[in-house]
Design an enzyme around this catalytic site. Sequence first.
Site, PDB file in Angstrom:
ATOM      1  N   GLU A  28      -6.198  11.125 -14.115  1.00  0.00           N
ATOM      2  CA  GLU A  28      -6.429  11.397 -12.692  1.00  0.00           C
ATOM      3  C   GLU A  28      -5.489  12.503 -12.187  1.00  0.00           C
ATOM      4  O   GLU A  28      -5.889  13.375 -11.424  1.00  0.00           O
ATOM      5  CB  GLU A  28      -6.288  10.106 -11.887  1.00  0.00           C
ATOM      6  CG  GLU A  28      -7.246  10.074 -10.732  1.00  0.00           C
ATOM      7  CD  GLU A  28      -7.600   8.685 -10.226  1.00  0.00           C
ATOM      8  OE1 GLU A  28      -7.727   8.547  -9.016  1.00  0.00           O
ATOM      9  OE2 GLU A  28      -7.763   7.734 -11.023  1.00  0.00           O
ATOM     10  N   GLY A  75     -12.158   2.642  -1.354  1.00  0.00           N
ATOM     11  CA  GLY A  75     -10.812   2.093  -1.466  1.00  0.00           C
ATOM     12  C   GLY A  75     -10.731   0.870  -2.366  1.00  0.00           C
ATOM     13  O   GLY A  75      -9.729   0.159  -2.356  1.00  0.00           O
ATOM     14  N   LEU A  76     -11.772   0.612  -3.154  1.00  0.00           N
ATOM     15  CA  LEU A  76     -11.763  -0.544  -4.063  1.00  0.00           C
ATOM     16  C   LEU A  76     -11.636  -0.090  -5.516  1.00  0.00           C
ATOM     17  O   LEU A  76     -11.881  -0.838  -6.447  1.00  0.00           O
ATOM     18  CB  LEU A  76     -13.023  -1.390  -3.858  1.00  0.00           C
ATOM     19  CG  LEU A  76     -13.192  -1.938  -2.438  1.00  0.00           C
ATOM     20  CD1 LEU A  76     -14.492  -2.728  -2.317  1.00  0.00           C
ATOM     21  CD2 LEU A  76     -12.021  -2.825  -2.022  1.00  0.00           C
ATOM     22  N   SER A 123     -24.692   8.636 -15.573  1.00  0.00           N
ATOM     23  CA  SER A 123     -24.271   7.715 -14.516  1.00  0.00           C
ATOM     24  C   SER A 123     -25.494   7.295 -13.720  1.00  0.00           C
ATOM     25  O   SER A 123     -26.211   8.139 -13.193  1.00  0.00           O
ATOM     26  CB  SER A 123     -23.251   8.374 -13.583  1.00  0.00           C
ATOM     27  OG  SER A 123     -23.136   7.610 -12.387  1.00  0.00           O
ATOM     28  N   ASP A 183      -3.964   0.878  -9.710  1.00  0.00           N
ATOM     29  CA  ASP A 183      -5.397   0.673  -9.925  1.00  0.00           C
ATOM     30  C   ASP A 183      -5.714   0.513 -11.408  1.00  0.00           C
ATOM     31  O   ASP A 183      -6.529  -0.329 -11.809  1.00  0.00           O
ATOM     32  CB  ASP A 183      -6.196   1.851  -9.355  1.00  0.00           C
ATOM     33  CG  ASP A 183      -6.022   1.981  -7.855  1.00  0.00           C
ATOM     34  OD1 ASP A 183      -5.413   1.074  -7.248  1.00  0.00           O
ATOM     35  OD2 ASP A 183      -6.475   2.990  -7.291  1.00  0.00           O
ATOM     36  N   SER A 239     -13.143   2.344  -7.564  1.00  0.00           N
ATOM     37  CA  SER A 239     -14.215   2.615  -8.534  1.00  0.00           C
ATOM     38  C   SER A 239     -13.737   3.644  -9.556  1.00  0.00           C
ATOM     39  O   SER A 239     -14.210   3.665 -10.691  1.00  0.00           O
ATOM     40  CB  SER A 239     -15.466   3.123  -7.819  1.00  0.00           C
ATOM     41  OG  SER A 239     -15.260   4.411  -7.277  1.00  0.00           O
ATOM     42  N   SER A 240     -12.778   4.484  -9.166  1.00  0.00           N
ATOM     43  CA  SER A 240     -12.320   5.550 -10.071  1.00  0.00           C
ATOM     44  C   SER A 240     -11.564   4.967 -11.268  1.00  0.00           C
ATOM     45  O   SER A 240     -11.828   5.330 -12.413  1.00  0.00           O
ATOM     46  CB  SER A 240     -11.460   6.574  -9.330  1.00  0.00           C
ATOM     47  OG  SER A 240     -10.393   5.943  -8.664  1.00  0.00           O
ATOM     48  N   GLU A 281       0.834  -1.204   0.000  1.00  0.00           N
ATOM     49  CA  GLU A 281       0.000   0.000   0.000  1.00  0.00           C
ATOM     50  C   GLU A 281       0.868   1.253   0.000  1.00  0.00           C
ATOM     51  O   GLU A 281       1.844   1.347   0.749  1.00  0.00           O
ATOM     52  CB  GLU A 281      -0.905  -0.009   1.240  1.00  0.00           C
ATOM     53  CG  GLU A 281      -2.267   0.561   0.998  1.00  0.00           C
ATOM     54  CD  GLU A 281      -3.067  -0.249  -0.034  1.00  0.00           C
ATOM     55  OE1 GLU A 281      -3.185   0.224  -1.178  1.00  0.00           O
ATOM     56  OE2 GLU A 281      -3.564  -1.330   0.317  1.00  0.00           O
TER      57      GLU A 281
HETATM   58  P1  ADP Z   1     -12.369   4.808  -5.006  1.00  0.00           P
HETATM   59  O1  ADP Z   1     -11.598   4.780  -6.267  1.00  0.00           O
HETATM   60  O2  ADP Z   1     -11.659   4.206  -3.858  1.00  0.00           O
HETATM   61  O3  ADP Z   1     -13.751   4.245  -5.147  1.00  0.00           O
HETATM   62  P2  ADP Z   1     -12.099   7.630  -5.420  1.00  0.00           P
HETATM   63  O4  ADP Z   1     -12.392   8.795  -4.569  1.00  0.00           O
HETATM   64  O5  ADP Z   1     -10.730   7.452  -5.954  1.00  0.00           O
HETATM   65  O6  ADP Z   1     -12.563   6.332  -4.600  1.00  0.00           O
HETATM   66  O7  ADP Z   1     -13.070   7.619  -6.681  1.00  0.00           O
HETATM   67  C1  ADP Z   1     -14.465   7.799  -6.510  1.00  0.00           C
HETATM   68  C2  ADP Z   1     -14.963   8.786  -7.538  1.00  0.00           C
HETATM   69  O8  ADP Z   1     -15.007   8.169  -8.843  1.00  0.00           O
HETATM   70  C3  ADP Z   1     -16.385   9.219  -7.267  1.00  0.00           C
HETATM   71  O9  ADP Z   1     -16.408  10.309  -6.362  1.00  0.00           O
HETATM   72  C4  ADP Z   1     -16.849   9.610  -8.666  1.00  0.00           C
HETATM   73  O10 ADP Z   1     -16.380  10.904  -8.996  1.00  0.00           O
HETATM   74  C5  ADP Z   1     -16.128   8.620  -9.564  1.00  0.00           C
HETATM   75  N1  ADP Z   1     -16.989   7.452  -9.825  1.00  0.00           N
HETATM   76  C6  ADP Z   1     -16.778   6.177  -9.413  1.00  0.00           C
HETATM   77  N2  ADP Z   1     -17.770   5.366  -9.846  1.00  0.00           N
HETATM   78  C7  ADP Z   1     -18.639   6.118 -10.539  1.00  0.00           C
HETATM   79  C8  ADP Z   1     -19.879   5.880 -11.235  1.00  0.00           C
HETATM   80  N3  ADP Z   1     -20.416   4.672 -11.255  1.00  0.00           N
HETATM   81  N4  ADP Z   1     -20.482   6.935 -11.850  1.00  0.00           N
HETATM   82  C9  ADP Z   1     -19.925   8.152 -11.831  1.00  0.00           C
HETATM   83  N5  ADP Z   1     -18.775   8.436 -11.182  1.00  0.00           N
HETATM   84  C10 ADP Z   1     -18.128   7.451 -10.546  1.00  0.00           C
HETATM   85 MG    MG Z   2      -9.723   5.765  -6.638  1.00  0.00          MG
END
Ligand code: ADP
Ligand code: MG
Length: 419
Positions: free
Chosen positions: A194, A158-159, A67, A206, A161-162, A33
């Site tokens: 990013e 923290g998984l 979204s 990631d 999603s970004s 990490e």
């Molecule tokens: P993580 O990557 O750990 O989930 P981050 O803060 O790095 O957290 O990323 C989350 C951001 O990514 C959200 O605040 C949003 O801006 C974007 N995001 C993630 N998934 C979606 C989605 N399904 N639709 C739109 N935006 C998303």
């Molecule tokens: Mg992220």
Amino acid sequence: MINPDDLSCDFERSFGLTPRVYRAPGRVNLIGEHTDYNDGFVMPMALDRSTWVAAAPRADRALVVASREYRETITLDLDCHPPYPTESWIDYVRGIAAVLDGSGGPERAAPHSQDAAPARHLPDMPRAPDSPDVARPFQGRVTGADMLIASDVPIGAGLSSSAALEIACGYALLDLAGMPIDLDALARAGQRAEHEFVGIRCGIMDQMIACHGETSGALFLDTRTLQHRSLPLPASLRVVVGNTMVHHELASSEYNARRADCEAGVQTLSSRFPHVRALRDASLPELEGVRARMSDRVYRRCRHVITENARVEEAAEALVGSDFVRFGRLMDQSHHSLRADYAVTSAELDAMSAIARELDGVYGARMTGGGFGGCIVALADASRVDAIEVELRARYEAATGRRPDVWVCTAGAGVSRVK
Ligand code: ADP
Ligand code: MG
């Protein structure tokens, strides 16, 4: 779970066209990490949870992006570059589209005033040393597109999603434009999006795992060379993820602050040991040799990264040798180092990982992802995993009053076109 046929139908209802459908996975990092922006080693596993994108090309240069999670549709023009970040989820989509298109960089938004609460740290920086090359690895331009996004990766936990979002959208845009897809270049494009459009100076883990995930298990990834090798998980092991359900707003500014501490450490180390280009190159004795020349904070940040890199290498060896007890011990040590030296855990992450460690059949547990909230990961014996899931949920709720999300993960595949 997202059903791609439902997503297609939704898309057809909104846009009147039959879409192609793509997906890219979230990930859980087993160990390693805050090493990925220090040229170090990581061991992520792609999740069987993904961000999905239904998409069809348009004749113009607009991206019309909806979204499901944000219940919002945003239209943007590929040729227009307003100041970034805008603090909206669309920054990720705009960023990857602009990087792949090569259509000009973002202007920086004016910094927040002191009293406004910044959700994102706005970087005042030249291109970071590891920021991907300005030279474009992609030939051609992306086309305008209608896009519908839906995800079952928890957001902000923290998984990653970004990265799942960036990579799914990036892959879709390249495929719709008929451009060749080089997965390493796509991962670098996501990282650059990013850095430059969102303002998070993230590493490359990631995006790489979203591109290269394998259903057999985890990857050992060298973030300097991008070389990676499969680390299959044996049938007797399970990966358990527990979401503390706490999300800390400070995460992005603290993330960039940790990165700056690491860079300060490298500067001091390299003045005495010129071979040190990144913390990946430094040893503990070398760090001790310059300890007097750095603040205690920077010393501890560097110590975490140097010891964590060694732990990833040792953990890979342990996994290959089926020494799960040793692997688990390394996970516990990683958490301790992230708490004491790197200061990125939270009371909830500490509590949940401590509870997991006490459960029969758990080899080890640690926070996963950037920290300050989000998830823990535990390595568990398959025969005990049902009881572990139940116990972890109950005991965490009893300890904190929060109802966690706990589940057993199966490894997922990297980005793909589904239909
Ligand atoms: P993580 O990557 O750990 O989930 P981050 O803060 O790095 O957290 O990323 C989350 C951001 O990514 C959200 O605040 C949003 O801006 C974007 N995001 C993630 N998934 C979606 C989605 N399904 N639709 C739109 N935006 C998303
Ligand atoms: Mg992220």
